[in-house]
Write a protein that holds these residues in place. Structure first.
Motif, short mmCIF file in Angstrom:
data_model
loop_
_atom_site.label_atom_id
_atom_site.label_comp_id
_atom_site.label_asym_id
_atom_site.label_seq_id
_atom_site.Cartn_x
_atom_site.Cartn_y
_atom_site.Cartn_z
N GLY A 79 61.13 59.56 16.45
CA GLY A 79 61.00 59.35 17.69
C GLY A 79 59.20 58.88 17.24
N LEU A 80 59.05 60.18 16.49
CA LEU A 80 57.38 59.92 15.73
C LEU A 80 57.21 58.96 14.69
CD1 LEU A 80 54.56 61.32 15.01
CD2 LEU A 80 55.95 62.69 13.48
N TRP A 81 58.14 58.96 14.08
CA TRP A 81 58.77 57.32 13.25
C TRP A 81 58.40 56.04 14.01
CZ3 TRP A 81 61.68 52.66 14.47
CH2 TRP A 81 61.08 52.69 12.94
N ALA A 82 58.63 55.76 15.52
CA ALA A 82 58.07 54.99 15.85
C ALA A 82 56.71 54.85 16.75
CB ALA A 82 59.05 55.20 16.96
N VAL A 83 56.46 56.13 16.90
CA VAL A 83 55.18 56.29 17.27
C VAL A 83 54.14 55.01 16.37
CG1 VAL A 83 53.61 57.71 17.83
CG2 VAL A 83 55.27 58.08 18.86
N LEU B 254 65.46 68.09 15.13
CA LEU B 254 64.47 67.63 15.16
C LEU B 254 64.35 66.06 13.93
CD1 LEU B 254 62.37 68.75 14.21
CD2 LEU B 254 63.23 70.30 12.05
N ALA B 255 65.90 65.94 14.28
CA ALA B 255 65.72 64.22 12.93
C ALA B 255 65.09 63.45 13.63
CB ALA B 255 67.14 64.20 12.37
N TRP B 256 65.57 63.81 15.54
CA TRP B 256 65.39 62.40 15.95
C TRP B 256 64.50 62.73 16.60
CZ3 TRP B 256 68.46 58.53 16.00
CH2 TRP B 256 69.60 59.53 15.51
N ALA B 257 63.42 63.75 16.28
CA ALA B 257 62.67 63.65 17.05
C ALA B 257 61.43 63.56 15.70
CB ALA B 257 61.62 65.55 16.83
N GLY B 258 61.29 63.00 14.61
CA GLY B 258 61.67 62.84 13.43
C GLY B 258 61.04 60.80 13.71
N LEU C 250 60.93 64.51 8.95
CA LEU C 250 61.79 65.85 9.42
C LEU C 250 63.47 65.79 10.00
CD1 LEU C 250 59.36 65.54 12.74
CD2 LEU C 250 59.73 67.85 11.42
N LEU C 251 63.40 64.21 9.46
CA LEU C 251 64.89 63.52 8.91
C LEU C 251 65.59 65.05 8.20
CD1 LEU C 251 64.84 60.16 8.97
CD2 LEU C 251 65.50 61.12 10.73
N ALA C 252 64.66 65.62 6.88
CA ALA C 252 65.32 66.08 6.01
C ALA C 252 64.45 68.17 6.69
CB ALA C 252 64.77 66.50 4.84
N ALA C 253 63.96 68.10 7.13
CA ALA C 253 63.22 69.26 8.18
C ALA C 253 64.44 69.96 8.44
CB ALA C 253 62.01 68.89 8.63
#
Length: 276
Positions: free
Chosen positions: A151-155, A145-149, A206-209
């Motif tokens: 990726g969303l940050w990069a978008v 989930l943190a790595w998905a976050g 998402l880094l904390a979620a």
């Protein structure tokens, strides 16, 4: 998460945000222009992130701590540098001029600026950054989930940075004076930078979620998204553009207001009674 250490962190990060915004206030009073607070916005988030990074040593996972801090720093410094370049040599921002005109000139207006511009923004910086602070105290490495976050940050950073660059290049061409920017990312959303900002802060959340305590701070990205889409971001800017840009109504009729979507082939008529 160590509750006592995190409580100390919360006090220290609030102090860091206040320090940056009060320094910006001193500059604003000296120059007579308060638009510099927008430059301080990204710097304050960066100061909060590094304060949390230092205080979370020994409590949070080193990789997650560094990841959260670097992501905020890259976003904050890019934003501050962009706004500083854009504001160089400019007069007061019309938004702040209108806001401060509500108070009498002199000391009363200065106190009003302190409360309604600088202290309010310091509080917002602290509140919106709570998920980042929480992530720095998570004791295990980043999960899916943190790595998905990330990726969303990069978008989000892509939409912000590319949108800002496209708009800067468009405005630099004298042939575009008075025209509406409807190219590149601006063809799909009227506010690629605001959409990108929302993605950045949902990604950081998402880094904390991936921990139960992280979900306690979900109101932070909710508030940021609300301000961008319904508060001091999109609505205020569109009111200004609606009264100054020929072709704005046609642009809004065919272009999504926030989420990137294909342009409407059969434009929706503007809502009666609005400036669009």
């Amino acid at each position: 998460m160590n509750g006592a250490a995190f409580a100390v962190n919360l006090a220290a990060t609030l102090g860091a945000a206040l320090a940056v915004l009060l320094a910006a206030f001193a500059v604003g009073v000296r120059t007579g222009r308060h638009r510099g607070v927008d430059v301080a916005w990204g710097l304050a988030f960066t100061a909060v992130a590094w304060t949390g990074y230092g205080l979370s040593a020994g409590y949070g996972d080193d990789g997650r701590r560094l990841l959260a801090t670097v992501l905020v720093t890259v976003w904050g410094l890019r934003l501050s540098a962009h706004i500083a370049r854009r504001a160089r040599g400019q007069d007061e921002d019309p938004r702040y001029a209108r806001m401060l005109s509500r108070a009498p000139a002199g000391p009363a207006r200065t106190r009003y600026a302190l409360r309604m511009v600088y202290l309010l923004q310091a509080a917002l910086v602290w509140f919106v950054s709570l998920p980042v602070q929480a992530a720095q105290y998570v004791p295990h490495p980043p999960g899916p989930l943190a790595w998905a976050g990330t990726g969303l940050w990069a978008v989000g950073l892509f939409f912000e940075a590319v949108g800002d660059q496209q708009l800067t290049r468009f405005k630099a061409d004298p042939a575009n004076r008075g025209r509406v920017m409807d190219r590149g990312l601006w063809r799909y959303t009227r506010h690629p930078n605001y959409f990108g900002d929302a993605c950045v802060w949902w990604g950081l959340f998402l880094l904390a979620a991936d921990t139960p305590i992280g979900w306690a701070f979900v109101l932070s990205p909710v508030l940021m998204t609300y301000l961008l889409a319904y508060g001091s971001g999109k609505p205020m800017l569109e009111r200004q553009l609606g009264s100054s840009k020929p072709g704005w109504a046609e642009y809004t009729a065919r272009t999504s207001g926030f989420l990137p979507l294909p342009p409407r082939t059969r434009p929706r008529p503007p809502t009666p009674g609005t400036s669009r």
